[in-house]
Design an enzyme around this catalytic site. Structure first.
Site, short mmCIF file in Angstrom:
data_model
loop_
_atom_site.label_atom_id
_atom_site.label_comp_id
_atom_site.label_asym_id
_atom_site.label_seq_id
_atom_site.Cartn_x
_atom_site.Cartn_y
_atom_site.Cartn_z
N ARG A 113 3.07 5.80 -2.98
CA ARG A 113 3.75 4.58 -3.42
C ARG A 113 4.07 4.69 -4.91
O ARG A 113 3.30 5.27 -5.68
CB ARG A 113 2.78 3.40 -3.18
CG ARG A 113 3.33 2.03 -3.52
CD ARG A 113 4.34 1.57 -2.55
NE ARG A 113 4.52 0.12 -2.57
CZ ARG A 113 5.58 -0.50 -2.05
NH1 ARG A 113 6.55 0.18 -1.47
NH2 ARG A 113 5.66 -1.82 -2.07
N THR A 391 14.32 0.63 4.00
CA THR A 391 13.28 1.62 4.09
C THR A 391 13.66 2.50 5.28
O THR A 391 14.56 2.14 6.02
CB THR A 391 11.97 0.82 4.33
OG1 THR A 391 11.79 -0.02 3.20
CG2 THR A 391 10.77 1.68 4.57
N THR A 409 10.83 4.64 0.98
CA THR A 409 11.83 3.64 0.64
C THR A 409 12.24 3.66 -0.82
O THR A 409 11.52 4.19 -1.67
CB THR A 409 11.27 2.23 0.97
OG1 THR A 409 12.31 1.26 0.83
CG2 THR A 409 10.12 1.84 0.06
N ASN A 411 13.18 0.49 -1.69
CA ASN A 411 13.11 -0.97 -1.57
C ASN A 411 14.45 -1.49 -1.06
O ASN A 411 14.65 -1.57 0.13
CB ASN A 411 12.68 -1.66 -2.85
CG ASN A 411 12.26 -3.10 -2.58
OD1 ASN A 411 11.85 -3.41 -1.46
ND2 ASN A 411 12.36 -3.98 -3.55
N ASP A 433 8.22 -5.77 -5.32
CA ASP A 433 7.17 -5.98 -4.32
C ASP A 433 5.87 -6.50 -4.94
O ASP A 433 4.95 -6.88 -4.22
CB ASP A 433 6.90 -4.69 -3.52
CG ASP A 433 7.88 -4.52 -2.36
OD1 ASP A 433 8.63 -5.47 -2.08
OD2 ASP A 433 7.91 -3.44 -1.75
N SER A 462 2.79 -3.24 -0.21
CA SER A 462 3.86 -2.86 0.72
C SER A 462 3.58 -3.43 2.10
O SER A 462 2.47 -3.89 2.38
CB SER A 462 3.93 -1.34 0.79
OG SER A 462 4.81 -0.92 1.80
N SER A 463 4.58 -3.38 2.96
CA SER A 463 4.39 -3.71 4.37
C SER A 463 4.54 -2.49 5.26
O SER A 463 4.50 -2.59 6.49
CB SER A 463 5.40 -4.77 4.82
OG SER A 463 5.24 -5.95 4.08
N GLY A 483 12.17 -2.48 7.29
CA GLY A 483 12.44 -3.90 7.54
C GLY A 483 11.69 -4.86 6.63
O GLY A 483 11.55 -6.03 6.97
N1 GLY Z 1 9.70 -2.36 -0.12
C1 GLY Z 1 9.23 -2.85 1.10
C2 GLY Z 1 7.81 -2.55 1.37
O1 GLY Z 1 7.26 -1.64 0.77
O2 GLY Z 1 7.19 -3.21 2.15
#
Ligand code: GLY
Length: 579
Positions: A113, A391, A409, A411, A433, A462-463, A483
């Site tokens: 990340r 992403t 990603t 973003n 984020d 993040s998700s 997403g």
């Molecule tokens: N940028 C979207 C995520 O990391 O969840």
């Protein structure tokens, strides 16, 4: 001509190539796929790559065919997508890779990340009135986190590659694609026009992605000579070529010219890290997924734990009853996300409590299967006592049963829209984020607490949810999705569609999806659900909002000695390719 022959060579000799098309199941033996299946996955017996772009999938399968393992192939695909899917594949962003090694049985999470530059402060995204300023967090040099992808891919290869391929060999096809160019088709042709607004401020971006001030037209060639040179430098000198020296200086210059604070020291200090995966159990299956600083794995396990107490199968796929149960299980998880999740190197995230069966039982007890709970009536729970679309995702499985699930990603689509001049590298706007202020929404409408505030060197929450589901200790499904906030709910539904509703993988990926993230209090539903179902959901008190949920859940399933591949047909150009 050279391009044509290179592309032709990539595709030559694949025993099974599926580009979302139906594949004939084997004639002998028990049926792998139900005879009455409405959609068919791609089938293969040795290895498979399912990604959001066909050339990248082909490059990955070529590595598998030449004896590479799933991680070798995942690294090759990671670099290829930076060229062929520039809106999400990247060198200038970051992400997460989940790796399972068949030989040792271990499953690990590689966290690459982006991180906040050392000069970051918790108030850097507030305006003079102390309110969040989205322009700063999404659309200025301040929005750029220190990129992690190059170090992440190199770490994955060093620790978990087969040893048969060097980084240089795995980058080589990408250098060629960047230098010789790729046709503007499929996803590129659809996505570039939408990025022109942001890119048009930067001549360095327009010089690559536009002609005469307009997005490159369908059918023209996207040639990325600077990116080819950057890839070639990494190929020859390794990741230090990106993080130290000329390329790092050019990235820092681009960030600072647009108001950012990144330094060459930030670039030089970036480290990818290996973390234990988050694990869970669901109806006899086990699963491993991404730990913090992604919220993905924690909340995927939490939602599955809540759902385990409901008989989804009896309710029926796509029924108002099962969709209501899914939505009600998502709400408390997203409420907890907003309170507890952040960078585990900075805050204590109660992972064990959030993923415990006992905690899920308490949350399930509050769910009324006939009536929606209002978002304002849901508060984050107390997991502590239980403590002891932008992403892209791809999945890889090799002939030894090794697996890699990678989500990474920039973003936003094409990140900030800024190419660092002279490098060909598109820069992320991942700093959005972070929570600019407790309770403030980010671009995905997600709220956060102090646990996710900006701190020097911290990783934004993040998700992303790259996930491997196991049956009897062996990989059963490799999945994940892009997403934004919908990544977790998308991954969840691919899993429940297979485990609860017996869908084959193609059906599971294609089935209409829903999403509820607690706040805003809205149940997003994709087209494809019947008006009757939507009416029944509204009668239960769900605030139904028809609209795009989307995602791109490029997945692989292992069953009966066969690999099923499904590339998500919601995006153009996706491809599951096996051999
Ligand atoms: N940028 C979207 C995520 O990391 O969840």
């Amino acid at each position: 001509m050279r391009v044509k022959s290179f592309l032709a060579a990539l595709f030559a000799g694949f025993g099974v190539i599926g580009l979302g098309a139906a594949q004939t199941p084997p004639l002998a033996g028990p049926p792998i796929i139900a005879q009455n299946a409405r959609l068919l996955p791609v089938l293969a017996q040795n290895g498979m790559v399912s990604s959001q772009e066909r050339l990248a999938s082909a490059i990955g399968v070529d590595v598998l065919k030449r004896g590479g393992n799933a991680v070798d192939a995942a690294v090759a695909v990671g670099f290829a997508l930076a060229v062929t899917l520039p809106r999400a594949g990247n060198l200038g962003g970051g992400g997460f890779m989940l790796v399972h090694l068949a030989k040792t049985g271990e499953t690990v999470a590689i966290d690459y990340r982006e991180i906040a530059p050392a000069a970051s402060t918790p108030t850097m995204f507030l305006n003079a009135a102390g309110e969040p300023d989205p322009q700063k967090s999404r659309d200025s040099g301040l929005s750029v986190g220190v990129p992690g992808t190059v170090r992440g891919m190199a770490l994955a290869l060093e620790k978990y590659g087969s040893g048969k391929f060097t980084l240089a060999q795995l980058i080589e096809p990408s250098v060629k694609l960047a230098r010789e160019g790729i046709p503007v088709a499929e996803d590129l042709a659809d996505s570039l026009p939408g990025a022109m607004g942001r890119m048009s401020r930067f001549p360095s971006s327009m010089a690559i992605f536009a002609k005469d001030g307009k997005a490159l037209p369908r059918g023209s060639m996207l040639v990325q000579a600077d990116l080819a040179n950057t890839l070639e430098s990494i190929r020859q000198q390794g990741p230090d070529a990106f993080y130290k020296g000329r390329i790092a200086e050019q990235i820092v210059a681009a960030v600072r010219e647009t108001g950012g604070i990144m330094t060459v020291e930030d670039m030089a200090n970036y480290k990818a890290v290996i973390r234990p995966a988050v694990t869970g159990r669901y109806r006899g299956y086990t699963l491993a997924s991404m730990p913090p600083p992604s919220s993905g794995g924690v909340h995927l396990v939490q939602i599955l734990n809540i759902l385990e107490g409901f008989d989804l199968k009896a309710m029926g796929a796509g029924s108002a009853a099962s969709l209501h149960a899914l939505a009600e299980a998502m709400k408390p998880a997203y409420a907890d996300r907003a309170t507890f999740l952040g960078d585990p190197d900075r805050v204590k995230v109660p992972v064990k409590g959030l993923t415990s069966k006992a905690y899920a039982e308490k949350q399930r007890a509050k769910i009324d299967l006939s009536k929606a709970t209002k978002a304002d009536d849901i508060k984050a729970g107390d997991p502590l006592p239980h403590e002891s679309d932008q992403t892209t995702h791809y999945s890889v499985v090799d002939s030894e049963g090794n697996a890699a699930a990678n989500t990474y990603t920039l973003n936003f689509s094409y990140g900030m829209g800024l190419v660092a001049a002279g490098t060909g590298v598109l820069l992320n706007n991942e700093m959005d984020d972070f929570s600019a202020k407790p309770g403030a929404q980010n671009a995905y409408g997600l709220v956060g607490s102090d646990a996710n505030s900006v701190h020097p060197g911290a990783r934004p929450l993040s998700s992303m949810t790259p996930t491997i589901v196991f049956r009897d200790g062996k990989p059963f499904m490799v999945t994940g999705s892009p997403g934004g906030s919908r990544i977790i709910s998308t991954t969840l539904q691919v899993i429940t569609n297979v485990i609860d509703f017996d869908m084959n993988l193609a059906e599971a990926v294609a089935a209409p999806r829903i999403h509820h993230q607690w706040k805003p209090d809205a149940l997003l539903v994709e087209p494809g659900l019947s008006p009757d179902t939507l009416k029944l959901l509204a009668e239960r008190g769900q605030n139904v909002r028809p609209g795009a949920v989307s995602g791109s859940a490029n997945s692989i399933l292992l069953q009966g000695g066969w690999l099923q591949g499904a590339a998500d047909t919601r995006q153009r150009g996706t491809a599951a390719i096996g051999y």
